[in-house]
Design a protein around this motif. Structure first.
Motif, PDB file in Angstrom:
ATOM      1  N   LEU A   1      -0.935 -32.116 -43.459  1.00 43.87           N
ATOM      2  CA  LEU A   1       0.082 -31.756 -44.445  1.00 43.87           C
ATOM      3  C   LEU A   1       1.171 -32.806 -44.574  1.00 43.87           C
ATOM      4  N   SER A   2       1.747 -32.855 -45.774  1.00 44.57           N
ATOM      5  CA  SER A   2       2.945 -33.664 -46.012  1.00 44.57           C
ATOM      6  C   SER A   2       4.203 -32.808 -45.979  1.00 44.57           C
ATOM      7  N   ASP A   3       4.088 -31.556 -46.478  1.00 45.23           N
ATOM      8  CA  ASP A   3       5.269 -30.709 -46.649  1.00 45.23           C
ATOM      9  C   ASP A   3       4.959 -29.264 -46.287  1.00 45.23           C
ATOM     10  N   ILE A   4       5.986 -28.579 -45.794  1.00 47.78           N
ATOM     11  CA  ILE A   4       5.941 -27.133 -45.590  1.00 47.78           C
ATOM     12  C   ILE A   4       7.191 -26.551 -46.237  1.00 47.78           C
TER      13      ILE A   4
ATOM     14  N   ALA B   1       7.424 -30.504 -55.100  1.00 50.71           N
ATOM     15  CA  ALA B   1       6.803 -30.925 -56.357  1.00 50.71           C
ATOM     16  C   ALA B   1       6.040 -32.237 -56.188  1.00 50.71           C
ATOM     17  N   GLY B   2       4.752 -32.198 -56.549  1.00 52.52           N
ATOM     18  CA  GLY B   2       3.923 -33.391 -56.474  1.00 52.52           C
ATOM     19  C   GLY B   2       3.348 -33.704 -55.106  1.00 52.52           C
ATOM     20  N   SER B   3       3.622 -32.863 -54.108  1.00 51.45           N
ATOM     21  CA  SER B   3       3.122 -33.135 -52.755  1.00 51.45           C
ATOM     22  C   SER B   3       1.594 -33.170 -52.739  1.00 51.45           C
ATOM     23  N   PRO B   4       0.996 -34.129 -52.033  1.00 51.68           N
ATOM     24  CA  PRO B   4      -0.462 -34.194 -51.973  1.00 51.68           C
ATOM     25  C   PRO B   4      -1.086 -33.129 -51.081  1.00 51.68           C
ATOM     26  N   SER B   5      -0.311 -32.612 -50.132  1.00 51.34           N
ATOM     27  CA  SER B   5      -0.844 -31.600 -49.209  1.00 51.34           C
ATOM     28  C   SER B   5       0.320 -30.800 -48.653  1.00 51.34           C
ATOM     29  N   MET B   6       0.358 -29.510 -48.969  1.00 59.30           N
ATOM     30  CA  MET B   6       1.507 -28.710 -48.544  1.00 59.30           C
ATOM     31  C   MET B   6       1.107 -27.279 -48.212  1.00 59.30           C
ATOM     32  N   LEU B   7       1.953 -26.669 -47.412  1.00 63.32           N
ATOM     33  CA  LEU B   7       1.844 -25.261 -47.041  1.00 63.32           C
ATOM     34  C   LEU B   7       3.085 -24.553 -47.548  1.00 63.32           C
ATOM     35  N   GLY B   8       2.893 -23.449 -48.255  1.00 66.56           N
ATOM     36  CA  GLY B   8       4.010 -22.596 -48.638  1.00 66.56           C
ATOM     37  C   GLY B   8       3.947 -21.326 -47.817  1.00 66.56           C
ATOM     38  N   VAL B   9       5.073 -20.920 -47.219  1.00 64.27           N
ATOM     39  CA  VAL B   9       5.106 -19.754 -46.338  1.00 64.27           C
ATOM     40  C   VAL B   9       6.251 -18.838 -46.745  1.00 64.27           C
ATOM     41  N   VAL B  10       5.949 -17.555 -46.897  1.00 66.87           N
ATOM     42  CA  VAL B  10       6.969 -16.554 -47.184  1.00 66.87           C
ATOM     43  C   VAL B  10       7.188 -15.748 -45.905  1.00 66.87           C
ATOM     44  N   VAL B  11       8.396 -15.820 -45.353  1.00 71.18           N
ATOM     45  CA  VAL B  11       8.734 -15.110 -44.113  1.00 71.18           C
ATOM     46  C   VAL B  11       9.685 -13.982 -44.462  1.00 71.18           C
ATOM     47  N   SER B  12       9.199 -12.757 -44.343  1.00 67.65           N
ATOM     48  CA  SER B  12      10.013 -11.598 -44.718  1.00 67.65           C
ATOM     49  C   SER B  12       9.613 -10.434 -43.828  1.00 67.65           C
TER      50      SER B  12
ATOM     51  N   SER C   1       4.718 -23.155 -34.149  1.00 66.32           N
ATOM     52  CA  SER C   1       3.377 -23.344 -33.597  1.00 66.32           C
ATOM     53  C   SER C   1       2.310 -23.116 -34.666  1.00 66.32           C
ATOM     54  N   SER C   2       2.504 -22.082 -35.494  1.00 64.99           N
ATOM     55  CA  SER C   2       1.542 -21.829 -36.577  1.00 64.99           C
ATOM     56  C   SER C   2       1.596 -22.932 -37.620  1.00 64.99           C
ATOM     57  N   PHE C   3       2.771 -23.468 -37.868  1.00 60.43           N
ATOM     58  CA  PHE C   3       2.901 -24.596 -38.799  1.00 60.43           C
ATOM     59  C   PHE C   3       2.140 -25.816 -38.267  1.00 60.43           C
ATOM     60  N   LEU C   4       2.293 -26.066 -36.972  1.00 62.85           N
ATOM     61  CA  LEU C   4       1.639 -27.228 -36.373  1.00 62.85           C
ATOM     62  C   LEU C   4       0.123 -27.109 -36.476  1.00 62.85           C
ATOM     63  N   SER C   5      -0.401 -25.912 -36.217  1.00 56.96           N
ATOM     64  CA  SER C   5      -1.844 -25.706 -36.324  1.00 56.96           C
ATOM     65  C   SER C   5      -2.328 -25.991 -37.738  1.00 56.96           C
ATOM     66  N   THR C   6      -1.583 -25.505 -38.716  1.00 60.09           N
ATOM     67  CA  THR C   6      -1.973 -25.707 -40.115  1.00 60.09           C
ATOM     68  C   THR C   6      -1.845 -27.170 -40.507  1.00 60.09           C
ATOM     69  N   ALA C   7      -0.764 -27.812 -40.068  1.00 60.66           N
ATOM     70  CA  ALA C   7      -0.572 -29.233 -40.367  1.00 60.66           C
ATOM     71  C   ALA C   7      -1.686 -30.079 -39.761  1.00 60.66           C
ATOM     72  N   ALA C   8      -2.123 -29.714 -38.553  1.00 63.69           N
ATOM     73  CA  ALA C   8      -3.187 -30.457 -37.895  1.00 63.69           C
ATOM     74  C   ALA C   8      -4.517 -30.294 -38.629  1.00 63.69           C
ATOM     75  N   LEU C   9      -4.771 -29.117 -39.162  1.00 63.77           N
ATOM     76  CA  LEU C   9      -6.025 -28.861 -39.870  1.00 63.77           C
ATOM     77  C   LEU C   9      -6.083 -29.568 -41.219  1.00 63.77           C
ATOM     78  N   PHE C  10      -4.948 -29.599 -41.925  1.00 62.35           N
ATOM     79  CA  PHE C  10      -4.964 -30.074 -43.311  1.00 62.35           C
ATOM     80  C   PHE C  10      -4.174 -31.354 -43.553  1.00 62.35           C
TER      81      PHE C  10
END
Length: 319
Positions: free
Chosen positions: A256-259, A135-146, A245-254
């Protein structure tokens, strides 16, 4: 702040849900039906019935509903045409979802209504950034793993959509050059080929795990890993490393503060989250990447509706 509500719709492979979402993220009058994927007509009838039921109940209760509907759908989507092309709902591919929902809402409200569309992974991310674990994060990725892997990116409080509405399609982030083929898509080396529930189960099977035994799934695999079964532990370590690894790529691009991680596989808890965080920490060599917070979803099953409501409110210029 107002007493108005947005009609929100969440379309998935197993269920279609509709409800009203307040400007603070509260869900009211939620209803759902199983997804009847036999034909576009069946899905359209289900949507029409849900919209009429929720809006009819709102009218009877004197609940105020605005003229914008937020829709989250399994993707890919095409926001330029208002259509969807779900991998897991073949009958909806090419379906004019935005026009159909807008027509149903207009008829039920008795006045013109419009609908706006986003991928369900984007709605999950929007909900988590609004009232959930980030909540309130300035830059975040949400991921659904199923059974698959979906996701979305929220920057400065708004869903990152992209040219067709498919930004954050993390399932196809490459983690192994020319690696495993993702069954049903033809893509090679993408994270879903390594880190989804079925992919990890298939990898364990190839290593002889529970040979010949029927009915095993990702829950069985994570339970065995929690009990220390070596193959299950090793496969989950490999899968979570690919995910990291996919999280790191996304964090590097954007930057990110939170995943935030949700979904069936993520519900396994520490058996997945601990090796995931460890792998990310090993891979992230720069301080601004290493300090990304990786947490589990805190929202209930209504996160899809909450995120679709957030989408609707933002198109109104509200929340």
């Amino acid at each position: 702040m107002t007493d108005d509500h947005v009609l929100a719709i969440d379309i998935g492979g197993t269920k279609i849900a509709a409800g009203l979402v307040s400007e603070t993220g509260a869900v009211l009058l939620e209803r759902e039906v199983p997804t009847d994927a036999t034909s576009p007509r069946a899905v359209g009838a289900a949507l029409d019935g849900l919209v009429r039921a929720v809006l009819g109940e709102a009218r009877a209760a004197g609940t105020s509903v605005v003229d914008t509907v937020g829709i989250g759908s399994a993707g890919p989507v095409d926001t330029t045409t208002g259509t969807v092309h779900p991998v897991n709902i073949v009958s909806l591919r090419g379906y004019p979802l935005v026009d159909a929902v807008a027509a149903a809402a207009s008829a039920a409200l008795g006045r013109p209504a419009r609908a706006v569309l986003a991928q369900d992974g984007q709605c999950f991310a929007a909900a988590e950034q609004w009232v959930g674990a980030a909540a309130g994060s300035p830059s975040m990725l949400g991921v659904v793993v199923s059974t698959g892997i979906g996701g979305g990116v929220v920057l400065d409080g708004r869903i990152l959509a992209g040219k067709t509405g498919n930004a954050g399609f993390i399932s196809h982030v490459g983690v192994v050059l020319d690696g495993e083929e993702l069954k049903g898509s033809g893509a090679r080396g993408v994270v879903e080929a390594y880190a989804s529930g079925p992919s990890m189960v298939a990898a364990a099977r190839r290593r002889g795990w529970r040979a010949g035994e029927a009915g095993v799934d990702a829950r069985t695999l994570t339970a065995d890993a929690a009990a220390g079964e070596p193959t299950a532990v090793a496969v989950i370590a490999d899968g979570t490393r690919a995910l990291a690894s996919s999280f790191l790529s996304t964090a590097a691009l954007f930057d990110l503060s939170d995943i935030v991680v949700g979904g069936g596989v993520a519900s396994a808890g520490a058996v997945l989250m601990d090796p995931l965080r460890a792998a990310y920490a090993e891979l992230a060599v720069y301080p601004h990447l290493a300090d990304v917070r990786i947490v589990r979803s805190t929202l209930p099953r209504l996160s899809g509706l909450i995120g679709a409501g957030r989408l609707g409110w933002q198109h109104l210029g509200g929340a």
